[in-house]
Structures are given as C-alpha cells and as structure tokens.
Design a protein around this motif. Structure first.
Motif, PDB file in Angstrom:
ATOM      1  N   LYS A 179       0.822  -1.207   0.000  1.00  0.00           N
ATOM      2  CA  LYS A 179       0.000   0.000   0.000  1.00  0.00           C
ATOM      3  C   LYS A 179       0.856   1.258   0.000  1.00  0.00           C
ATOM      4  O   LYS A 179       1.932   1.291   0.617  1.00  0.00           O
ATOM      5  N   ASP A 180       0.349   2.321  -0.662  1.00  0.00           N
ATOM      6  CA  ASP A 180       1.039   3.614  -0.552  1.00  0.00           C
ATOM      7  C   ASP A 180       0.485   4.344   0.677  1.00  0.00           C
ATOM      8  O   ASP A 180      -0.452   3.871   1.336  1.00  0.00           O
ATOM      9  N   ALA A 181       1.090   5.512   0.976  1.00  0.00           N
ATOM     10  CA  ALA A 181       0.739   6.212   2.220  1.00  0.00           C
ATOM     11  C   ALA A 181      -0.747   6.571   2.259  1.00  0.00           C
ATOM     12  O   ALA A 181      -1.396   6.480   3.311  1.00  0.00           O
TER      13      ALA A 181
ATOM     14  N   ALA B 278       5.245  -9.074  17.428  1.00  0.00           N
ATOM     15  CA  ALA B 278       6.627  -8.660  17.665  1.00  0.00           C
ATOM     16  C   ALA B 278       7.558  -9.191  16.570  1.00  0.00           C
ATOM     17  O   ALA B 278       8.629  -8.635  16.330  1.00  0.00           O
ATOM     18  N   ALA B 279       7.150 -10.279  15.917  1.00  0.00           N
ATOM     19  CA  ALA B 279       8.015 -10.898  14.902  1.00  0.00           C
ATOM     20  C   ALA B 279       7.888 -10.240  13.530  1.00  0.00           C
ATOM     21  O   ALA B 279       8.819 -10.301  12.720  1.00  0.00           O
ATOM     22  N   ILE B 280       6.728  -9.641  13.254  1.00  0.00           N
ATOM     23  CA  ILE B 280       6.471  -9.124  11.906  1.00  0.00           C
ATOM     24  C   ILE B 280       7.513  -8.074  11.512  1.00  0.00           C
ATOM     25  O   ILE B 280       7.761  -7.113  12.243  1.00  0.00           O
ATOM     26  N   ARG B 281       8.128  -8.298  10.359  1.00  0.00           N
ATOM     27  CA  ARG B 281       9.073  -7.328   9.791  1.00  0.00           C
ATOM     28  C   ARG B 281       9.296  -7.712   8.328  1.00  0.00           C
ATOM     29  O   ARG B 281       9.017  -8.855   7.927  1.00  0.00           O
ATOM     30  N   PRO B 282       9.786  -6.781   7.523  1.00  0.00           N
ATOM     31  CA  PRO B 282      10.019  -7.106   6.111  1.00  0.00           C
ATOM     32  C   PRO B 282      10.992  -8.275   5.980  1.00  0.00           C
ATOM     33  O   PRO B 282      11.916  -8.421   6.791  1.00  0.00           O
TER      34      PRO B 282
ATOM     35  N   ARG C   6       0.388 -21.455   7.020  1.00  0.00           N
ATOM     36  CA  ARG C   6       1.419 -22.476   6.798  1.00  0.00           C
ATOM     37  C   ARG C   6       1.857 -22.524   5.339  1.00  0.00           C
ATOM     38  O   ARG C   6       2.904 -23.036   5.018  1.00  0.00           O
ATOM     39  N   HIS C   7       1.008 -21.982   4.435  1.00  0.00           N
ATOM     40  CA  HIS C   7       1.319 -22.033   3.004  1.00  0.00           C
ATOM     41  C   HIS C   7       1.841 -20.703   2.465  1.00  0.00           C
ATOM     42  O   HIS C   7       2.062 -20.561   1.269  1.00  0.00           O
ATOM     43  N   GLY C   8       2.015 -19.712   3.335  1.00  0.00           N
ATOM     44  CA  GLY C   8       2.421 -18.376   2.871  1.00  0.00           C
ATOM     45  C   GLY C   8       3.927 -18.299   2.666  1.00  0.00           C
ATOM     46  O   GLY C   8       4.687 -18.100   3.603  1.00  0.00           O
ATOM     47  N   GLU C   9       4.342 -18.430   1.406  1.00  0.00           N
ATOM     48  CA  GLU C   9       5.787 -18.434   1.128  1.00  0.00           C
ATOM     49  C   GLU C   9       6.314 -17.062   0.786  1.00  0.00           C
ATOM     50  O   GLU C   9       7.508 -16.863   0.578  1.00  0.00           O
ATOM     51  N   GLN C  10       5.397 -16.103   0.690  1.00  0.00           N
ATOM     52  CA  GLN C  10       5.816 -14.783   0.238  1.00  0.00           C
ATOM     53  C   GLN C  10       6.423 -13.971   1.384  1.00  0.00           C
ATOM     54  O   GLN C  10       5.861 -13.918   2.472  1.00  0.00           O
ATOM     55  N   PRO C  11       7.581 -13.354   1.160  1.00  0.00           N
ATOM     56  CA  PRO C  11       8.155 -12.522   2.212  1.00  0.00           C
ATOM     57  C   PRO C  11       7.339 -11.236   2.388  1.00  0.00           C
ATOM     58  O   PRO C  11       6.843 -10.669   1.421  1.00  0.00           O
ATOM     59  N   LEU C  12       7.233 -10.799   3.625  1.00  0.00           N
ATOM     60  CA  LEU C  12       6.547  -9.530   3.894  1.00  0.00           C
ATOM     61  C   LEU C  12       7.372  -8.372   3.355  1.00  0.00           C
ATOM     62  O   LEU C  12       8.594  -8.449   3.284  1.00  0.00           O
ATOM     63  N   MET C  13       6.671  -7.302   2.976  1.00  0.00           N
ATOM     64  CA  MET C  13       7.346  -6.089   2.494  1.00  0.00           C
ATOM     65  C   MET C  13       6.758  -4.885   3.213  1.00  0.00           C
ATOM     66  O   MET C  13       5.566  -4.889   3.566  1.00  0.00           O
ATOM     67  N   ALA C  14       7.593  -3.869   3.429  1.00  0.00           N
ATOM     68  CA  ALA C  14       7.098  -2.643   4.056  1.00  0.00           C
ATOM     69  C   ALA C  14       5.941  -2.107   3.220  1.00  0.00           C
ATOM     70  O   ALA C  14       6.013  -2.097   1.990  1.00  0.00           O
ATOM     71  N   GLY C  15       4.884  -1.683   3.897  1.00  0.00           N
ATOM     72  CA  GLY C  15       3.710  -1.163   3.204  1.00  0.00           C
ATOM     73  C   GLY C  15       2.583  -2.177   3.066  1.00  0.00           C
ATOM     74  O   GLY C  15       1.465  -1.824   2.728  1.00  0.00           O
TER      75      GLY C  15
ATOM     76  N   VAL D 213       0.269  -2.418   9.721  1.00  0.00           N
ATOM     77  CA  VAL D 213       1.021  -2.124   8.506  1.00  0.00           C
ATOM     78  C   VAL D 213       2.481  -2.503   8.763  1.00  0.00           C
ATOM     79  O   VAL D 213       3.041  -2.190   9.818  1.00  0.00           O
ATOM     80  N   VAL D 214       3.068  -3.224   7.836  1.00  0.00           N
ATOM     81  CA  VAL D 214       4.478  -3.601   7.954  1.00  0.00           C
ATOM     82  C   VAL D 214       5.317  -2.356   7.681  1.00  0.00           C
ATOM     83  O   VAL D 214       5.103  -1.657   6.689  1.00  0.00           O
TER      84      VAL D 214
END
Ligand code: ZN
Ligand code: ZN
Length: 369
Positions: A143-145, A268-272, A316-325, A349-350
C-alpha cells in the motif's frame, strides 16, 4: 507522477516482464485500484510498450459521466453499447503496430468461461490470448501512504463504533441485536459500507470461527467474540476482540491468555523479509506448546485493502516474504467445540523494521456487562 499514472506504469512493466503486449483489466477492485473507477462495468486495456503506459478505458452509457470524473486522461475513454469483454473489444482495440500478433493477457481468475469465449470470438484471430491473472493483485499488496491512511481511518472508525456498542452492554441482548447495533454505529460514524457482516458469537458458538449471529440472548458468564470491519473510501478494516460477559471461568481465562501471548509474539516478529509462514509459525508454536495446537485450524492472517481478504497470506502455506507497506492481520484463535472460542485480531502495517498497529483497542481480557 500522480499515483494512478504510477500504478499504470508499474503494472505495464510487470506485464511486459511476462511478455504481455496488452493487458485486460475488468475485475472491479482491480479496476478501481488501477484507474480510480468505482462503477461496476468497465474494461481497461493497458498497452505495455516501452514508450510508457497507454490505455483504453471502455464503459457503457451509465458510467460515461462518472468515468470523466474519476479516470485520468492517461486512459483514452470510450463508450460501448455492447458486452465489454467481447464485441466492444473488437470495435475499440488499438491497431497493433508491432510484429506478429499481440499477446493479450486476460485475468483467468476473474474472466468467466463465457466471457473468454466471447473475447476469443471477437479478437481471437487478431491476437494471442494468454492467462495473466494476479498481476494487479500482486501490486495491490503493498500500500502507498494514502491507502494506509484510509485503512487506518476505517479501523479507527470501527473502533469508535465498537466502544459505543460496548457502553450499551452485551448481556441480555441477542447476538443478532448486537451485530445490528454495531452495523448501524459504523454507518453513523461515517463508514460507507461494512467491510463484511459482523460476527458476534457467544459461548459455545465462539468455537465457530465464522459464526453467524443468532437470535440467542448473550448470558452472563460466557465469552463473546466480535469480528467486524468498516469500509471507507473503498478500503476495509478488520478487527476481532473477545470479551468476557461477567466473570469468566478458569479455562476461558487460560485460553484467552494463550491466544494473547501467541498474538503478541507474532506481532513482535512481523518485519520485512519474513515469510508469511514464518510469522504464522511464531503464533502457532505458542498455541501448540500450550497444548491447543489442534484447536487453531486456520491461518494466522491475511492482507487487507480494497478487499477484506487479499494477499499476502500469513499461513502455513504463505511463502511470500513480507514487504514494508503491506497491511496484514494477526489473528490467532483457539476454538473448543461445545465450550468456547477466543480470537484476537489486529490490523497492522508492515514498516521498515517492524509493524504498526492500525487499531486503538486494548487487548487484555476485558470483563463487560
Ligand atoms: Zn476479522
Ligand atoms: Zn481477518
């Protein structure tokens, strides 16, 4: 570059990577994200040549005025009286200046078999049709701002509505009455619509993750799970809280404490860079170690935006890395059949180094009337 021009530009680049010359976009939320159009019948045809994005936007008589207001001039706006995915395409498709036949990407996740048949009949001889679904959805995940602030506003509005409903108390009202009260409160606080019909599930019904509100009175001594969201300028919020109506039992307290620990550990774990399944595993481990693993049968969370359920998946099936936004939910639950259920859900929001919670409600076990 305005956001809508930038989106067309990024989508064109992504489609070009997949060797698509012209991309058809017709699914309403994808169309809204790409062009700003909020109506129900439109078709964008995006050219992906290196010279920059060029597009056609076709709609019918009902939406011509709306398109003029909403869709920027990057899009060559046309009116068609015929089926958009079909004869209209044949009439308006740009002349192909490149070599051979153009590769036209369609969205196999949203175009029906009947529509594809009509498209084939209309332009099948002039081009090569290729499945190219999911490209817009992929871009929509970050997402954008402006999008984040709309989602945050929707979340705040939904929180205000829930606070108001809690002030009126839960005990003695039916689940359906509380759900209706919450719907009306969200609309009165400015929601343009509900993100989804609220879940209000008391006692043993709390063990059904997607319970429908019943005409059953909420009794003192039970847990009540409420899952609700508002829609604002197209964007959704999604939140869950579980409340104790009167003093909860020891088991209810224990289950609540486990879910809260799992929810906070994942938060606490969520990060890009972390994959969806890795975040899911953080919460799942807490619940498994407490002995309730078999009672947490769904994924930890999902993306939220124009749709209340979109990518990425935190399961358990989410292989996609998180990204900021990215805007995602963190919603572990424990469901004990015939007894009770607890789910606690935050919308976050990440950020560059973690996550910001978009809601405002406390998470400790709250005893309400
Ligand atoms: Zn929810
Ligand atoms: Zn959710």
């Amino acid at each position: 570059m305005s956001p809508l021009v930038e989106r067309a530009d990024r989508l064109a680049a992504l489609a070009r990577e997949r060797e698509i010359d012209l991309l058809l976009v017709s699914e309403p939320l994808n169309l809204r994200w790409l062009t700003g159009f909020t109506g129900s019948n439109g078709l964008a045809v995006l050219g992906t040549a290196h010279s920059g994005p060029q597009g056609l936007f076709i709609t019918d008589f009902r939406y011509v005025g709306q398109v003029a207001e909403q869709v920027p001039p990057l899009w060559d706006r046309r009116e068609a009286s015929l089926e958009l995915l079909g004869p209209a395409l044949s009439e308006h498709m740009p002349e192909w200046a490149g070599e051979g036949r153009p590769r036209v990407g369609f969205d196999e996740r949203h175009v029906t078999v009947a529509q594809l048949g009509r498209v084939r009949e209309a332009i099948g001889e002039r081009c090569e049709l290729a499945p190219a679904g999911g490209l817009v959805e992929e871009l929509r995940e970050v997402k954008d701002a402006g999008e984040v602030s709309r989602i945050r506003e929707a979340a705040h509005l939904a929180d205000r509505a829930l606070r108001e409903v809690l002030e009126r108390g839960l005990a003695g009202r039916t689940e359906a009455e509380v759900a209706l009260d919450l719907e009306i409160a969200m609309r009165r606080h400015g929601a343009e619509a509900l993100a989804f019909p609220p879940i209000v599930a008391s006692g043993e019904h709390g063990a059904l993750p997607h319970a429908e509100p019943r005409a059953i009175v909420i009794e003192p001594g039970v847990l009540v799970t409420i899952d609700w969201g508002a829609r604002l300028e197209g964007y959704c919020s999604d939140c869950t809280r579980t409340y104790a109506v009167g003093e909860p039992g020891d088991l209810e307290r224990e289950v609540y404490a486990v879910v809260l620990r799992a929810q906070e550990a994942a938060l606490a774990a969520i990060r890009p860079g972390l994959e969806g399944r890795e975040v899911d595993a953080v919460a799942r481990e807490v619940i498994e170690r407490a002995g309730y693993g078999e009672h947490f049968g769904h994924g930890l969370g999902h993306g939220v935006g124009l749709a209340v359920h979109e990518g990425p998946r935190l399961s358990r099936h989410g292989e996609q890395p998180l990204m900021a936004g990215m805007v995602v939910t963190d919603e572990p639950g424990i469901y004990l059949p015939g007894r009770c259920g607890v789910r606690i859900e935050d919308l976050v929001v990440v950020t560059e180094d973690g996550a910001d919670v978009l809601g405002t409600l406390p998470k400790g076990l709250q005893v309400v009337d």
